[in-house]
Design a protein around this motif. Structure first.
Motif, PDB file in Angstrom:
ATOM      1  N   LYS A 116       0.948  -1.148   0.005  1.00 16.57           N
ATOM      2  CA  LYS A 116       0.036  -0.129  -0.084  1.00 16.57           C
ATOM      3  C   LYS A 116       1.054   1.171  -0.119  1.00 16.57           C
ATOM      4  O   LYS A 116       1.777   1.480   0.786  1.00 16.57           O
ATOM      5  CB  LYS A 116      -0.786   0.007   1.063  1.00 16.57           C
ATOM      6  N   VAL A 117       0.768   2.026  -1.102  1.00 13.16           N
ATOM      7  CA  VAL A 117       1.666   3.323  -1.006  1.00 13.16           C
ATOM      8  C   VAL A 117       1.057   4.538  -0.603  1.00 13.16           C
ATOM      9  O   VAL A 117      -0.362   4.791  -1.223  1.00 13.16           O
ATOM     10  CB  VAL A 117       2.007   3.568  -2.583  1.00 13.16           C
ATOM     11  N   ILE A 118       1.306   5.348  -0.011  1.00  8.45           N
ATOM     12  CA  ILE A 118       0.655   6.720   0.500  1.00  8.45           C
ATOM     13  C   ILE A 118       1.770   7.675   0.078  1.00  8.45           C
ATOM     14  O   ILE A 118       3.127   7.676   0.578  1.00  8.45           O
ATOM     15  CB  ILE A 118       0.598   6.572   1.965  1.00  8.45           C
ATOM     16  N   GLU A 119       1.359   8.446  -0.668  1.00 10.36           N
ATOM     17  CA  GLU A 119       2.249   9.571  -1.364  1.00 10.36           C
ATOM     18  C   GLU A 119       2.043  10.876  -0.708  1.00 10.36           C
ATOM     19  O   GLU A 119       1.025  11.268  -0.019  1.00 10.36           O
ATOM     20  CB  GLU A 119       2.064   9.751  -3.107  1.00 10.36           C
ATOM     21  N   ASN A 120       3.041  11.758  -0.796  1.00  7.88           N
ATOM     22  CA  ASN A 120       3.240  13.187  -0.286  1.00  7.88           C
ATOM     23  C   ASN A 120       2.739  13.296   1.113  1.00  7.88           C
ATOM     24  O   ASN A 120       2.118  14.042   1.570  1.00  7.88           O
ATOM     25  CB  ASN A 120       2.385  13.835  -1.193  1.00  7.88           C
ATOM     26  N   VAL A 121       3.565  12.394   1.898  1.00  2.55           N
ATOM     27  CA  VAL A 121       3.230  12.318   3.511  1.00  2.55           C
ATOM     28  C   VAL A 121       4.175  13.428   4.090  1.00  2.55           C
ATOM     29  O   VAL A 121       5.514  13.612   3.802  1.00  2.55           O
ATOM     30  CB  VAL A 121       3.728  11.199   4.077  1.00  2.55           C
ATOM     31  N   PRO A 122       3.562  14.725   4.638  1.00  2.00           N
ATOM     32  CA  PRO A 122       4.353  15.731   5.247  1.00  2.00           C
ATOM     33  C   PRO A 122       5.028  15.203   6.549  1.00  2.00           C
ATOM     34  O   PRO A 122       4.741  14.001   7.271  1.00  2.00           O
ATOM     35  CB  PRO A 122       3.325  16.736   5.655  1.00  2.00           C
ATOM     36  N   ILE A 123       6.246  15.800   6.931  1.00  4.62           N
ATOM     37  CA  ILE A 123       7.007  15.354   7.925  1.00  4.62           C
ATOM     38  C   ILE A 123       7.137  16.505   8.912  1.00  4.62           C
ATOM     39  O   ILE A 123       7.235  17.704   8.542  1.00  4.62           O
ATOM     40  CB  ILE A 123       8.483  15.163   7.444  1.00  4.62           C
ATOM     41  N   GLU A 124       6.567  16.171  10.263  1.00  4.74           N
ATOM     42  CA  GLU A 124       6.554  17.427  11.199  1.00  4.74           C
ATOM     43  C   GLU A 124       7.613  17.397  11.783  1.00  4.74           C
ATOM     44  O   GLU A 124       8.569  16.216  11.931  1.00  4.74           O
ATOM     45  CB  GLU A 124       5.428  16.984  12.307  1.00  4.74           C
TER      46      GLU A 124
END
Length: 164
Positions: A153-161
């Motif tokens: 399962k690919v989740i794209e464009n995840v922001p990094i806090e």
């Protein structure tokens, strides 16, 4: 008698020190199948990402570390055996380059034989690698195994806090 007490104390200490699990970077290839160039693993479609949180710990006095945690739910559909489905690896990409390869700590829960819930996280985090820019987004690839078969399962464009 004194030697027996020392031996028991040593065994208890060894269990405490080595019995605790933690997140690790791993080279385990038991579930790795050779795929032709450019071919992807089959994607799991019945998963809902309830939470996905990536952050870098920048607290003073310690080395910066990357962390990720999440909460997933799989809808039980006919033909899918959720009893054996496990999250095995997490691959983190940035600019199409693999930055981290993580074996997460997981907790699976099937409360009423319906949906499968998986919570995952890193425990201590990953030491930052050269080329990783925590000011940019990442792509997260979750690799699952079910009876030896791999899915992703690919989740794209995840922001990094950033945590200070």
């Amino acid at each position: 008698n004194e030697m027996r007490k020392i031996t028991i104390a040593f065994l208890i200490l060894a269990l405490i020190l080595f019995g605790c699990s933690e997140t690790q970077i791993t080279k385990d290839t038991r579930y790795k199948k050779k795929l032709p160039a450019g071919e992807k693993l089959p994607e799991l479609k019945n998963v809902t990402i309830k939470k996905l949180y990536a952050w870098v710990d920048l607290m003073p006095g310690s080395e910066p570390r990357f962390n990720i945690s999440g909460d997933l739910t799989f809808v039980n559909k006919p033909g899918i055996n959720l009893d054996k489905l496990k999250l095995k690896y997490i691959k983190i990409y940035q600019n199409k380059n693999r930055i981290f390869f993580i074996k997460p700590t997981t907790r699976e829960n099937v409360p009423d034989n319906s949906d499968l819930k998986i919570l995952f996280s890193t425990i201590k985090g990953m030491i930052l690698t050269p080329g990783f820019n925590y000011n940019k987004q990442i792509d997260v690839k979750l690799i699952f195994v079910d009876d030896g078969d791999e899915f992703e399962k690919v989740i794209e464009n995840v922001p990094i806090e950033k945590v200070y």
